[in-house]
Design a protein around this motif. Structure first.
Motif, PDB file in Angstrom:
ATOM      1  N   GLY A  22     -33.104  13.974  12.951  1.00  0.00           N
ATOM      2  CA  GLY A  22     -34.451  14.444  13.254  1.00  0.00           C
ATOM      3  C   GLY A  22     -35.323  14.516  12.014  1.00  0.00           C
ATOM      4  O   GLY A  22     -36.510  14.171  12.053  1.00  0.00           O
ATOM      5  N   TYR A  23     -34.719  14.950  10.895  1.00  0.00           N
ATOM      6  CA  TYR A  23     -35.448  14.982   9.623  1.00  0.00           C
ATOM      7  C   TYR A  23     -35.924  13.576   9.246  1.00  0.00           C
ATOM      8  O   TYR A  23     -37.059  13.382   8.811  1.00  0.00           O
ATOM      9  CB  TYR A  23     -34.559  15.514   8.502  1.00  0.00           C
ATOM     10  CG  TYR A  23     -34.226  16.986   8.545  1.00  0.00           C
ATOM     11  CD1 TYR A  23     -34.815  17.855   9.467  1.00  0.00           C
ATOM     12  CD2 TYR A  23     -33.303  17.523   7.645  1.00  0.00           C
ATOM     13  CE1 TYR A  23     -34.503  19.200   9.483  1.00  0.00           C
ATOM     14  CE2 TYR A  23     -32.995  18.871   7.649  1.00  0.00           C
ATOM     15  CZ  TYR A  23     -33.583  19.713   8.567  1.00  0.00           C
ATOM     16  OH  TYR A  23     -33.281  21.041   8.570  1.00  0.00           O
ATOM     17  N   VAL A  76     -26.897   4.190  -0.960  1.00  0.00           N
ATOM     18  CA  VAL A  76     -26.289   5.418  -0.430  1.00  0.00           C
ATOM     19  C   VAL A  76     -26.936   6.637  -1.080  1.00  0.00           C
ATOM     20  O   VAL A  76     -27.050   6.711  -2.308  1.00  0.00           O
ATOM     21  CB  VAL A  76     -24.767   5.443  -0.700  1.00  0.00           C
ATOM     22  CG1 VAL A  76     -24.176   6.801  -0.301  1.00  0.00           C
ATOM     23  CG2 VAL A  76     -24.070   4.319   0.049  1.00  0.00           C
ATOM     24  N   LEU A  77     -27.340   7.576  -0.250  1.00  0.00           N
ATOM     25  CA  LEU A  77     -27.772   8.900  -0.690  1.00  0.00           C
ATOM     26  C   LEU A  77     -26.728   9.889  -0.206  1.00  0.00           C
ATOM     27  O   LEU A  77     -26.486   9.989   0.999  1.00  0.00           O
ATOM     28  CB  LEU A  77     -29.152   9.242  -0.122  1.00  0.00           C
ATOM     29  CG  LEU A  77     -29.677  10.659  -0.319  1.00  0.00           C
ATOM     30  CD1 LEU A  77     -29.773  11.027  -1.798  1.00  0.00           C
ATOM     31  CD2 LEU A  77     -31.031  10.839   0.365  1.00  0.00           C
ATOM     32  N   VAL A  78     -26.079  10.583  -1.120  1.00  0.00           N
ATOM     33  CA  VAL A  78     -25.004  11.505  -0.763  1.00  0.00           C
ATOM     34  C   VAL A  78     -25.609  12.843  -0.335  1.00  0.00           C
ATOM     35  O   VAL A  78     -26.397  13.443  -1.067  1.00  0.00           O
ATOM     36  CB  VAL A  78     -24.033  11.705  -1.946  1.00  0.00           C
ATOM     37  CG1 VAL A  78     -22.965  12.747  -1.592  1.00  0.00           C
ATOM     38  CG2 VAL A  78     -23.367  10.378  -2.320  1.00  0.00           C
ATOM     39  N   LEU A  79     -25.234  13.304   0.869  1.00  0.00           N
ATOM     40  CA  LEU A  79     -25.626  14.615   1.385  1.00  0.00           C
ATOM     41  C   LEU A  79     -24.352  15.400   1.632  1.00  0.00           C
ATOM     42  O   LEU A  79     -23.573  15.045   2.519  1.00  0.00           O
ATOM     43  CB  LEU A  79     -26.405  14.480   2.700  1.00  0.00           C
ATOM     44  CG  LEU A  79     -27.596  13.526   2.747  1.00  0.00           C
ATOM     45  CD1 LEU A  79     -28.254  13.583   4.124  1.00  0.00           C
ATOM     46  CD2 LEU A  79     -28.607  13.868   1.671  1.00  0.00           C
ATOM     47  N   PHE A 104     -29.990  22.005   3.168  1.00  0.00           N
ATOM     48  CA  PHE A 104     -31.316  21.703   2.654  1.00  0.00           C
ATOM     49  C   PHE A 104     -32.279  21.617   3.826  1.00  0.00           C
ATOM     50  O   PHE A 104     -31.874  21.475   4.981  1.00  0.00           O
ATOM     51  CB  PHE A 104     -31.319  20.382   1.868  1.00  0.00           C
ATOM     52  CG  PHE A 104     -30.705  19.239   2.620  1.00  0.00           C
ATOM     53  CD1 PHE A 104     -31.435  18.525   3.554  1.00  0.00           C
ATOM     54  CD2 PHE A 104     -29.390  18.885   2.406  1.00  0.00           C
ATOM     55  CE1 PHE A 104     -30.868  17.472   4.260  1.00  0.00           C
ATOM     56  CE2 PHE A 104     -28.808  17.837   3.105  1.00  0.00           C
ATOM     57  CZ  PHE A 104     -29.547  17.129   4.034  1.00  0.00           C
ATOM     58  N   GLY A 105     -33.551  21.721   3.535  1.00  0.00           N
ATOM     59  CA  GLY A 105     -34.566  21.667   4.571  1.00  0.00           C
ATOM     60  C   GLY A 105     -35.114  20.273   4.770  1.00  0.00           C
ATOM     61  O   GLY A 105     -34.811  19.341   4.011  1.00  0.00           O
ATOM     62  N   ALA A 106     -35.935  20.128   5.783  1.00  0.00           N
ATOM     63  CA  ALA A 106     -36.501  18.821   6.117  1.00  0.00           C
ATOM     64  C   ALA A 106     -37.322  18.252   4.969  1.00  0.00           C
ATOM     65  O   ALA A 106     -37.262  17.056   4.679  1.00  0.00           O
ATOM     66  CB  ALA A 106     -37.362  18.937   7.378  1.00  0.00           C
ATOM     67  N   ARG A 112     -36.967  12.897  -0.935  1.00  0.00           N
ATOM     68  CA  ARG A 112     -36.081  11.846  -1.431  1.00  0.00           C
ATOM     69  C   ARG A 112     -36.271  10.546  -0.655  1.00  0.00           C
ATOM     70  O   ARG A 112     -36.169   9.462  -1.238  1.00  0.00           O
ATOM     71  CB  ARG A 112     -34.639  12.336  -1.383  1.00  0.00           C
ATOM     72  CG  ARG A 112     -34.348  13.310  -2.521  1.00  0.00           C
ATOM     73  CD  ARG A 112     -33.230  14.275  -2.221  1.00  0.00           C
ATOM     74  NE  ARG A 112     -33.003  15.130  -3.379  1.00  0.00           N
ATOM     75  CZ  ARG A 112     -33.737  16.213  -3.659  1.00  0.00           C
ATOM     76  NH1 ARG A 112     -34.728  16.563  -2.872  1.00  0.00           N
ATOM     77  NH2 ARG A 112     -33.464  16.933  -4.734  1.00  0.00           N
ATOM     78  N   LEU A 113     -36.549  10.652   0.620  1.00  0.00           N
ATOM     79  CA  LEU A 113     -36.808   9.440   1.394  1.00  0.00           C
ATOM     80  C   LEU A 113     -38.108   8.780   0.954  1.00  0.00           C
ATOM     81  O   LEU A 113     -38.183   7.550   0.835  1.00  0.00           O
ATOM     82  CB  LEU A 113     -36.856   9.769   2.891  1.00  0.00           C
ATOM     83  CG  LEU A 113     -35.527  10.209   3.524  1.00  0.00           C
ATOM     84  CD1 LEU A 113     -35.738  10.533   4.996  1.00  0.00           C
ATOM     85  CD2 LEU A 113     -34.448   9.160   3.346  1.00  0.00           C
TER      86      LEU A 113
END
Length: 219
Positions: A22-23, A76-79, A104-106, A112-113
């Motif tokens: 959703g984010y 790749v973005l590591v979450l 983390f929040g939206a 970062r996106l």
């Protein structure tokens, strides 16, 4: 870019994956693919759906995400909740474009996106780029713009933006002439605005083969 960047979320917690999807969908220019929860499913999804970016958790039921990165030929973005310095080093060593700690929040993910989108625009296609473009692309990727109220712009910076407001792409020399400053000054302001994501830079090749930087506001 005419099409949305496609994002694959790899997280074994279905509710977290759905939240993050959703984010992603809330950020203009991005589309979340159906999330997957295992390394095996991630490999299959990357092969068949060809995402532009993978949001990867470290802890998966069938493998460590950091080990999976060796097999993923995709950004790749590591979450993750893995806060160990060694995990961060390993992720960056294996090519992660960023490392974001849960929870983390939206807006934190959106920052970062948006930085990733600017990075992709700077290094779009197979064109030849110069060292300055490479440095700014890396800097944009590593230092996403912080959320918060807009800062006050100087009179010169405002004039530079107004020179681009009519649309189209403009050279630094043309902007300098319109604003009434030196080309070097206009170039400095334009480069800062590109780093901020307010202005886009493109390369145009002339008859000499030497690329010329052209600047414009995002459409």
């Amino acid at each position: 870019m005419s099409e949305d960047l496609r994002v694959l979320i790899v997280d074994d917690d279905f509710h977290v994956a759905k939240l993050h999807a959703g984010y992603v969908d809330a950020v203009p220019g991005f589309t979340a693919l159906r999330p997957v929860g295992t390394a095996e499913a991630a490999l299959r999804a990357v092969r068949t759906q060809h995402p532009d970016l993978v949001l990867l958790d470290v802890y998966l039921p069938d493998a460590l995400g950091l080990d999976l990165m060796r097999s993923l030929d995709v950004d790749v973005l590591v979450l993750t909740a893995a806060a160990e310095a060694s995990a961060v080093r390993r992720a960056l060593r294996r090519g992660a474009v960023g490392y974001l700690l849960k929870p983390f929040g939206a807006e934190e993910l959106a920052q970062r996106l948006r930085a990733y989108a600017r990075y992709r625009r700077m290094l779009a296609g197979d064109r030849t780029v110069d060292q300055d473009t490479i440095e700014r692309a890396v800097r944009t990727l590593r230092l996403p713009q912080a959320a918060g109220p807009s800062r006050t712009r100087s009179a010169t910076e405002t004039a530079v933006l107004q020179a681009l407001a009519a649309g189209g792409q403009h050279s630094a020399a043309a902007v300098a002439e319109q604003v009434g400053v030196s080309r070097a000054t206009a170039q400095r302001y334009l480069s800062a605005l590109v780093d901020e994501g307010v202005v886009e830079m493109h390369l145009r090749y002339g008859s000499t083969g030497r690329p010329e930087h052209r600047y414009g506001v995002p459409g």
